[in-house]
Write a protein that holds these residues in place. Structure first.
Motif, PDB file in Angstrom:
ATOM      1  N   ASN A 140       0.825  -1.203   0.000  1.00 31.44           N
ATOM      2  CA  ASN A 140       0.000   0.000   0.000  1.00 31.44           C
ATOM      3  C   ASN A 140       0.857   1.249   0.000  1.00 31.44           C
ATOM      4  O   ASN A 140       0.620   2.179  -0.754  1.00 31.44           O
ATOM      5  N   VAL A 141       1.822   1.250   0.893  1.00 33.16           N
ATOM      6  CA  VAL A 141       2.682   2.425   0.995  1.00 33.16           C
ATOM      7  C   VAL A 141       3.406   2.640  -0.329  1.00 33.16           C
ATOM      8  O   VAL A 141       3.465   3.749  -0.848  1.00 33.16           O
ATOM      9  N   ALA A 142       3.936   1.549  -0.868  1.00 29.77           N
ATOM     10  CA  ALA A 142       4.718   1.695  -2.090  1.00 29.77           C
ATOM     11  C   ALA A 142       3.861   2.234  -3.225  1.00 29.77           C
ATOM     12  O   ALA A 142       4.308   3.061  -4.019  1.00 29.77           O
ATOM     13  N   THR A 186       6.895   9.010  -3.119  1.00 26.23           N
ATOM     14  CA  THR A 186       8.201   9.468  -2.670  1.00 26.23           C
ATOM     15  C   THR A 186       8.980   8.400  -1.923  1.00 26.23           C
ATOM     16  O   THR A 186      10.195   8.446  -1.870  1.00 26.23           O
ATOM     17  N   VAL A 187       8.288   7.480  -1.331  1.00 29.30           N
ATOM     18  CA  VAL A 187       9.031   6.454  -0.596  1.00 29.30           C
ATOM     19  C   VAL A 187       8.996   5.120  -1.320  1.00 29.30           C
ATOM     20  O   VAL A 187       9.330   4.099  -0.754  1.00 29.30           O
ATOM     21  N   ARG A 188       8.594   5.166  -2.565  1.00 29.98           N
ATOM     22  CA  ARG A 188       8.503   3.908  -3.291  1.00 29.98           C
ATOM     23  C   ARG A 188       9.857   3.205  -3.328  1.00 29.98           C
ATOM     24  O   ARG A 188       9.963   2.002  -3.197  1.00 29.98           O
ATOM     25  N   ARG A 189      10.866   4.027  -3.478  1.00 29.54           N
ATOM     26  CA  ARG A 189      12.191   3.439  -3.543  1.00 29.54           C
ATOM     27  C   ARG A 189      12.518   2.723  -2.231  1.00 29.54           C
ATOM     28  O   ARG A 189      12.993   1.580  -2.234  1.00 29.54           O
ATOM     29  N   GLN A 190      12.226   3.379  -1.108  1.00 31.48           N
ATOM     30  CA  GLN A 190      12.528   2.760   0.185  1.00 31.48           C
ATOM     31  C   GLN A 190      11.718   1.483   0.373  1.00 31.48           C
ATOM     32  O   GLN A 190      12.228   0.481   0.877  1.00 31.48           O
ATOM     33  N   ALA A 191      10.470   1.564  -0.029  1.00 30.76           N
ATOM     34  CA  ALA A 191       9.624   0.390   0.146  1.00 30.76           C
ATOM     35  C   ALA A 191      10.152  -0.772  -0.676  1.00 30.76           C
ATOM     36  O   ALA A 191      10.205  -1.917  -0.215  1.00 30.76           O
ATOM     37  N   THR A 192      10.579  -0.443  -1.891  1.00 37.29           N
ATOM     38  CA  THR A 192      11.092  -1.506  -2.740  1.00 37.29           C
ATOM     39  C   THR A 192      12.367  -2.084  -2.150  1.00 37.29           C
ATOM     40  O   THR A 192      12.599  -3.287  -2.168  1.00 37.29           O
ATOM     41  N   GLU A 193      13.165  -1.198  -1.604  1.00 40.11           N
ATOM     42  CA  GLU A 193      14.393  -1.697  -1.000  1.00 40.11           C
ATOM     43  C   GLU A 193      14.095  -2.592   0.190  1.00 40.11           C
ATOM     44  O   GLU A 193      14.775  -3.607   0.408  1.00 40.11           O
ATOM     45  N   ALA A 194      13.089  -2.194   0.942  1.00 40.71           N
ATOM     46  CA  ALA A 194      12.708  -3.035   2.075  1.00 40.71           C
ATOM     47  C   ALA A 194      12.260  -4.404   1.585  1.00 40.71           C
ATOM     48  O   ALA A 194      12.628  -5.444   2.143  1.00 40.71           O
ATOM     49  N   TRP A 219       6.070  -9.166  -5.106  1.00 42.51           N
ATOM     50  CA  TRP A 219       5.351  -8.348  -6.078  1.00 42.51           C
ATOM     51  C   TRP A 219       6.025  -6.995  -6.235  1.00 42.51           C
ATOM     52  O   TRP A 219       6.233  -6.495  -7.345  1.00 42.51           O
ATOM     53  N   LEU A 220       6.358  -6.415  -5.091  1.00 42.69           N
ATOM     54  CA  LEU A 220       6.987  -5.088  -5.107  1.00 42.69           C
ATOM     55  C   LEU A 220       8.296  -5.131  -5.878  1.00 42.69           C
ATOM     56  O   LEU A 220       8.577  -4.259  -6.700  1.00 42.69           O
ATOM     57  N   VAL A 221       9.074  -6.155  -5.582  1.00 48.12           N
ATOM     58  CA  VAL A 221      10.381  -6.268  -6.227  1.00 48.12           C
ATOM     59  C   VAL A 221      10.210  -6.314  -7.726  1.00 48.12           C
ATOM     60  O   VAL A 221      10.939  -5.668  -8.476  1.00 48.12           O
ATOM     61  N   GLY A 222       9.224  -7.055  -8.156  1.00 48.16           N
ATOM     62  CA  GLY A 222       9.017  -7.152  -9.592  1.00 48.16           C
ATOM     63  C   GLY A 222       8.463  -5.877 -10.179  1.00 48.16           C
ATOM     64  O   GLY A 222       8.960  -5.375 -11.186  1.00 48.16           O
ATOM     65  N   GLU A 223       7.473  -5.338  -9.531  1.00 49.18           N
ATOM     66  CA  GLU A 223       6.775  -4.213 -10.110  1.00 49.18           C
ATOM     67  C   GLU A 223       7.656  -2.970 -10.166  1.00 49.18           C
ATOM     68  O   GLU A 223       7.644  -2.236 -11.130  1.00 49.18           O
ATOM     69  N   PHE A 224       8.397  -2.760  -9.145  1.00 51.15           N
ATOM     70  CA  PHE A 224       9.220  -1.558  -9.101  1.00 51.15           C
ATOM     71  C   PHE A 224      10.685  -1.917  -9.215  1.00 51.15           C
ATOM     72  O   PHE A 224      11.528  -1.439  -8.459  1.00 51.15           O
ATOM     73  N   ALA A 225      10.988  -2.759 -10.189  1.00 55.84           N
ATOM     74  CA  ALA A 225      12.351  -3.245 -10.312  1.00 55.84           C
ATOM     75  C   ALA A 225      13.335  -2.105 -10.524  1.00 55.84           C
ATOM     76  O   ALA A 225      14.507  -2.211 -10.179  1.00 55.84           O
ATOM     77  N   GLU A 226      12.852  -1.003 -11.092  1.00 57.31           N
ATOM     78  CA  GLU A 226      13.780   0.088 -11.362  1.00 57.31           C
ATOM     79  C   GLU A 226      14.282   0.733 -10.067  1.00 57.31           C
ATOM     80  O   GLU A 226      15.269   1.445 -10.083  1.00 57.31           O
ATOM     81  N   HIS A 227      13.591   0.484  -8.962  1.00 55.28           N
ATOM     82  CA  HIS A 227      14.040   1.071  -7.703  1.00 55.28           C
ATOM     83  C   HIS A 227      14.957   0.141  -6.931  1.00 55.28           C
ATOM     84  O   HIS A 227      15.400   0.486  -5.840  1.00 55.28           O
TER      85      HIS A 227
END
Lengths: 991, 204
Positions: free
Chosen positions: A432-434, A439-447, A475-483
């Motif tokens: 949800n957060v991601a 703005t924190v999508r990158r952090q969420a993806t890293e988490a 899912w996050l890792v895949g979806e926001f792979a650019e982060h």
């Protein structure tokens, strides 16, 4: 029971009380015995009988013994009187009609000379009033008098409870009641009375009613301050518990007053008693706001911290110091924590898993309330989420199982459908957060990357909970792979063979995530297609193919389907890679060909740059409201029955499965260490891998608690955070911070990563990093600074983050209404069910007889009654002329009813009822036979139904509807009983 | 009103169960064991209010509007015994806590230093004390002196003065001397299984 000896009689009664049930046959024989005992001269025998009766009373017993008991209410001995009064409640439950005849007596007992009798009477009225308060409003003056004069705390409590049920009906009482009650609150020493006064004020709606006025505010303040006193009790936890209960009720009306007491309430979260904690937690969830959210969550996290870790990592601190620490952290920095950390904490209690589970859910609830309205810092939240994953209770055997049999799969789905696993909840939050907070999508993806990357260590195979967080993480890792910080490593951990033993739905998500990361890694056509690149890519492709092949025969359909689908694509990709010559020399082993442009250039194969990415590139995913789907119109041309491909069978038969495919590339066949080499030789996106850094930082943090001198400039949370966040999370955060500040000329950082553990050159642990003035430069360029500009906002108390709302949430007002309507109906039906299903509620006394039972003869709504009366009148007028004999009977009935009825109004209505009855008798002849009587009895058990029946009966009165029969019978019966009581036998004519 | 009064010992054996509504014996026992597991796991410093056991929880969520549902379980722990009251929200938590205290104090006055065995062998007196305090779910009397007084008087009515009430003087004297009248004379109807001569009493 019939023995002459008291001892034997007593034992007999005791046995009867324990063994008799309402349907015990012998109960019918007991009537005379009880009658005899009730007239015994011996007060103990008498009380024995009364007490016994209170347990075994049945409707017939109640009916037959009511006269005796009413007489006993005037017994000369108060010992008997009080018991007789109390047993009347049980009688009323079984035989509501007794209430009418005995109510005057009951009322007299309120003025009894003996206080205990009065107390018992109040008790009975209190119980009765809950069923139908409006009958007892006339008693208010008497009760009020008792309230002001009584010295008996027990009774005062009851009176206050009674008033709490009466005030909603009579708002004028509020003004009357406030002075005496606040007087009691101020003067009483009895804690129970004090508490009940406050409770009465709250639950009676007094505070609510007075809200806004000066009086009300004073009173509320008084209550809260008294409750605060309760919370401050040192060694007695009972007052704390009740005070929290009362405060929770007050939050609805006086939330701000309660919030003012947050210091003591927060204390209670750390109370060693779990039930107090839960109460406090409930309260806190309601009152949490931006300012205290982090503080509260911090406390909770500290509780969740496993005991063993508590012992070695940091000893913790006393509550007071913690408090101090949290509040002053910003000013005083780390010094405070260091000193406070030395103090010993009280021994932590080991918490039951369901409590942990509850706490985690509460934290999530608190944080996500109103679409993150209270969230001050999303980075912090992500850290908290990661931390929570570690604290997930390892329940759920199904998740720790081998995850490969079908049952398991089903169970996993069941869990997902029903009560979601905590880990999954956390995952949802993370996702949800991601999705919502860009703005924190990158952090969420890293988490998420961290979670996926370290899944084997974080989720030990033996029952470690929270595994399902991987669902969202993958899912996050895949979806926001650019982060991703390090996509190579991530895909490596996604491809680990051990992943196949994860729960099936998680594996399915993994399968989905792998191509996404893969496509991110390989699709970049700006990277020259050098031989090295080619090898890397083909090697990676081989790994993917290998992994998917192992899953292609998975017993789980979902996993299998996805794996097979992607497997084909990757086989194609593999072929394409093999065929596409690399830029430069075709000899793969020459590394110095790296410099581009020397020879003919080749593009990377199209399947990598175009085909695979196009599978995943589409519209950005936005949060969608749960009901949004409904708005999508169904296309007219949609025909679900039409075959998609009419030649399916033919295609299947002609398809050749070339499973073996080509031989594996020599590079792919190479050992894993070679593979590793490739990865670490490649010009990395970051200087060092996240895992390495984290590991080192963790070591540093545990080795040297003062190592936190590298703290960043904002300091808003970090000094407090590491007391509840695990060291590696803290360290990761710090590493990031350093990374970010690397290019900032004004930032005095420690020299490189290795310098972290060395003491600060400027002077020991008291060196305050916050005192160094930091000027913010508005540098518009540099990747790090672009990133940093987001974070620079953190020095202001609240980051203005955009939180995406649900799409499709608007303009569906009517649907919502609909939903609400459905919900309301659902609730209503549930309630109705609850009332009817008496058999199910154990310990619950069936008092439905008394619900809505009026003291006055007509027990229905007056309006309905009026109509009914009018109708009945007309009918009766007609009939009267026809049937003289019937009219005669009406007169008799009238006379008797007026004798009985306490109020003039009643006599009139009783007349009506009698007339109606008469009329029915006339219409049906003497149709009152046994079968219908049974019907009557049934009806009586459900007063509500009877009511409806009566209403229906009244409208149908003229048309000889069947439904009216029972009603008439009922009236007959009622009347008969009252007549019997009056000593006249005339009522029998009805039967 | 009060739904039930239970007394059981540290191992969960019920010593007194009084339900003020008629429920199935199986259910009673399930309820007792559920409450016992709840109560036994609580540290002594915890507060005296129990969360509802599963058996009661289920029903209470079904019918929120029904105020007759028992909502509070109050317990107190004395030496080897747990005293438990289940009540609905018309009763005061703290008041009931006091009520348990009164109950125990009354027992103490009647039995002089009451212990679990007193309750086992004088269960009638135990029931009588309870009946003097709570009748049919309502509280009749909270004054200790009155309760003790009426229980003692009731004991005298049973022609033999020492009937169910052990004579304090005898109790402090030789154990065998007092046990005979108490248990032989009038226990016949109550506990038939207990032999006449060799009671547990003599062992104390």
């Amino acid at each position: 029971m019939s023995s002459q000896k008291f001892v034997q009689k007593r034992v007999g009664y005791l046995a009867a009380v324990q063994s008799f049930r309402l349907d015990t046959d012998v109960l019918m024989l007991a009537t005379n015995l009880l009658k005899k005992d009730l007239s015994s001269p011996n007060q103990f025998e008498l009380s024995l009988a009364i007490n016994g009766l209170s347990h075994i009373v049945s409707p017939s017993l109640a009916r037959d013994l009511t006269p005796d008991l009413i007489a006993k209410m005037n017994h000369s001995n108060p010992y008997i009187r009080k018991k007789a009064v109390l047993v009347m409640y049980k009688i009323f439950l079984q035989f509501p009609e007794a209430l009418r005849s005995s109510f005057p007596r009951l009322r007299e007992r309120l003025e009894d000379s003996d206080e205990t009798v009065v107390s018992a009477t109040v008790n009975v009225i209190c119980e009765l009033a809950r069923k139908n308060p409006k009958n007892y409003l006339p008693l208010a003056p008497q009760l009020f008098n008792l309230l002001t004069t009584s010295k008996n705390n027990w009774m005062t409590i009851k009176i206050i409870k009674l008033f709490a049920t009466l005030t909603p009906l009579e708002p004028r009482l509020v003004k009357k009641l406030v002075p005496p009650i606040s007087n009691i609150i101020k003067t009483t020493n009895a804690m129970s009375l004090l508490y009940e006064c406050i409770n009465g004020l709250i639950s009676g709606g007094l505070l609510n009613h007075l809200a806004g006025t000066a009086d009300g505010e004073d009173l509320a303040t008084l209550c809260v301050s008294k409750l605060r006193g309760f919370l401050l009790f040192e060694d007695d936890s009972n007052p704390k518990y009740v005070a929290l209960l009362a405060l929770a009720k007050m939050t609805k009306t006086h939330g701000y007053l309660v919030a003012a007491e947050k210091d003591v309430i927060l204390e209670c979260i750390d109370n060693e008693d779990v039930s107090i904690r839960l109460r406090a937690l409930e309260l806190v969830v309601g009152m949490v706001d931006v300012d205290i959210l982090q503080q509260v969550v911090g406390r909770l996290l500290r509780q969740l911290k496993p005991v063993s870790q508590d012992d070695d990592a940091d000893v913790g601190m006393t509550n007071a110091e913690e408090e101090h620490d949290e509040e002053d952290a910003e000013e005083e920095g780390l010094a405070v924590r260091q000193t406070a950390g030395a103090a010993a904490k009280k021994a932590p209690v080991s918490l039951p898993d369901d409590y942990k589970d509850g706490v985690i859910r509460r934290i999530l609830e608190m944080c996500s309330k109103d679409t993150y309205a209270n969230m001050p810092d999303f980075e912090w939240y992500i850290d908290v989420l990661v931390q929570l994953v570690r604290y997930c209770p390892g329940d759920m055997k199904k998740n720790s199982g081998q995850g490969l049999d079908d049952e398991d799969f089903e169970e996993a789905f069941m869990a997902a459908a029903g009560k979601a696993d905590v880990g999954e909840e956390i995952g949802k939050e993370l996702r949800n957060v991601a999705v919502r907070v860009k703005t924190v999508r990158r952090q969420a993806t890293e988490a998420a990357e961290l979670l996926v990357g370290r899944s084997s260590t974080m989720f030990p195979a033996s029952g470690g909970g929270g595994k399902r967080v991987l669902l969202a993480a993958a899912w996050l890792v895949g979806e926001f792979a650019e982060h991703l910080r390090n996509p190579n490593e991530t895909i490596d951990s996604l491809l680990q063979a051990s992943n196949a033993s994860l729960p099936a739905d998680v594996v399915a998500t993994y399968v989905q995530a792998i191509p996404k990361v893969y496509s991110y890694l390989t699709s970049n056509d700006s990277i020259p297609w050098t031989p090295e690149r080619k090898t890397t890519v083909s090697f990676l492709t081989n790994r993917v193919v290998e992994f998917l092949e192992s899953l292609a025969s998975s017993p789980h359909l979902e996993v299998q389907e996805r794996a097979v689908g992607f497997l084909e694509i990757f086989r194609l990709a593999k072929e394409a890679i093999a065929e596409q010559p690399a830029t430069g020399s075709t000899t793969t082993a020459v590394p110095d060909e790296n410099d581009e442009g020397m020879q003919e250039e080749y593009d990377p194969p199209l399947i990598l740059t175009q085909a695979i990415p196009s599978l995943f590139h589409g519209f950005e995913l936005n949060p969608v409201a749960p009901r949004a789907q409904r708005k999508v119109p169904i296309p007219d041309a949609l025909d679900l029955d039409a075959p998609i491909n009419s030649q399916l069978a033919f295609l299947l038969s002609s398809a050749d499965y070339d499973a073996g495919g080509e031989d594996l590339d020599s590079a792919a066949a190479a050992a894993d260490d070679e593979f590793e080499k490739f990865y670490y030789q490649k010009p990395a996106v970051v200087v060092e891998t996240a895992a390495q850094r984290v590991d080192r930082a963790a070591a540093a943090a545990t080795a040297n608690n003062s190592g936190s001198n590298a703290g960043g400039h904002s300091g808003s949370y970090q000094s407090g955070e590491d007391t509840y966040l695990d060291p590696d999370i803290v360290a990761r955060r710090k590493a990031e911070r350093r990374e970010r500040n690397k290019d900032d000329p004004f930032y005095i950082g420690s020299a490189g990563a290795s310098g972290r553990t060395s003491p600060n050159p400027l002077g020991g642990e008291h060196f305050d990093i916050d005192s160094i003035p930091i000027m913010k430069l508005e540098l518009g360029d540099g990747a790090d600074l672009v990133k940093g500009s987001v974070h620079s906002g953190r020095s202001v108390p609240k980051v203005r983050v955009e939180i995406a709302g649900d799409e499709g949430e608007g303009d569906d007002g009517e649907e919502e209404e609909e939903e609400k309507g459905v919900g309301a109906v659902g609730v209503g039906s549930v309630r109705r069910k609850g009332k009817k299903g008496k058999g199910r509620d154990i310990l619950n006394i069936d008092s439905s007889n008394l619900v809505g039972f009026s003291l006055e003869e007509p027990e229905e709504d007056l309006i309905a009654q009026e109509e009914e009366v009018a109708k009945a009148k007309k009918e009766v007028e007609k009939l009267r002329g026809e049937m003289a004999r019937a009219a005669e009977r009406v007169r008799v009935a009238n006379a008797q009813q007026t004798v009985e009825a306490p109020a003039p109004q009643i006599s009139q209505q009783a007349t009506e009822v009698a007339k109606k009855k008469k009329k029915k008798v006339v219409k049906e002849g003497e149709g009152g036979d046994g079968g219908e009587k049974k019907k009557v009895k049934k009806k009586k058990k459900k007063e509500g139904d009877a009511k409806e029946g009566l209403a229906g009966g009244s409208t149908a009165a003229g048309d000889e509807a069947e439904g009216s029969i029972p009603v008439v019978k009922k009236k007959k019966k009622k009347r008969r009983s009252s007549i019997a009581e009056a000593g006249a036998g005339a009522g029998e004519d009805a039967g | 009103m009060i739904n039930a009064v239970l007394v059981f010992n540290n191992t969960g054996q019920p010593r007194l169960t009084k339900f003020y509504s008629q429920i199935d014996v199986n259910l009673q026992q399930r309820l007792i064991s559920e409450i016992f597991t709840l109560v036994a796991n609580r540290p002594p410093s915890a507060c005296n209010f129990l969360p509802l056991p599963p058996l009661l929880q289920k029903t209470s969520s079904e019918a929120l509007s029904d105020t007759d549902q028992p909502t509070r379980i109050i317990y107190r722990h004395y030496a080897t015994l747990y005293f438990i009251i289940i009540a609905d929200d018309l009763e005061s938590e703290l008041g009931l806590l006091d009520l348990i205290q009164v109950f125990v104090e009354c027992l103490d006055r009647i039995f002089e230093n009451v212990c679990e065995l007193d309750l086992i062998f004088n269960f009638e007196t135990l029931h009588q004390v309870l009946a003097e305090m709570i009748q049919g779910g309502g509280v009749v009397e909270v004054d200790r002196a009155t309760i003790v007084d009426s229980v003692k008087k009731a004991a005298k009515v049973t022609k033999r003065p020492t009937a169910t009430l052990p004579d304090p003087v005898n109790r402090s004297g030789s154990p065998s001397g007092r046990s005979t009248p108490v248990n032989m004379g009038h226990r016949g109807t109550g506990i038939t299984g207990i032999g006449s001569g060799d009671f547990v009493w003599s062992g104390r």
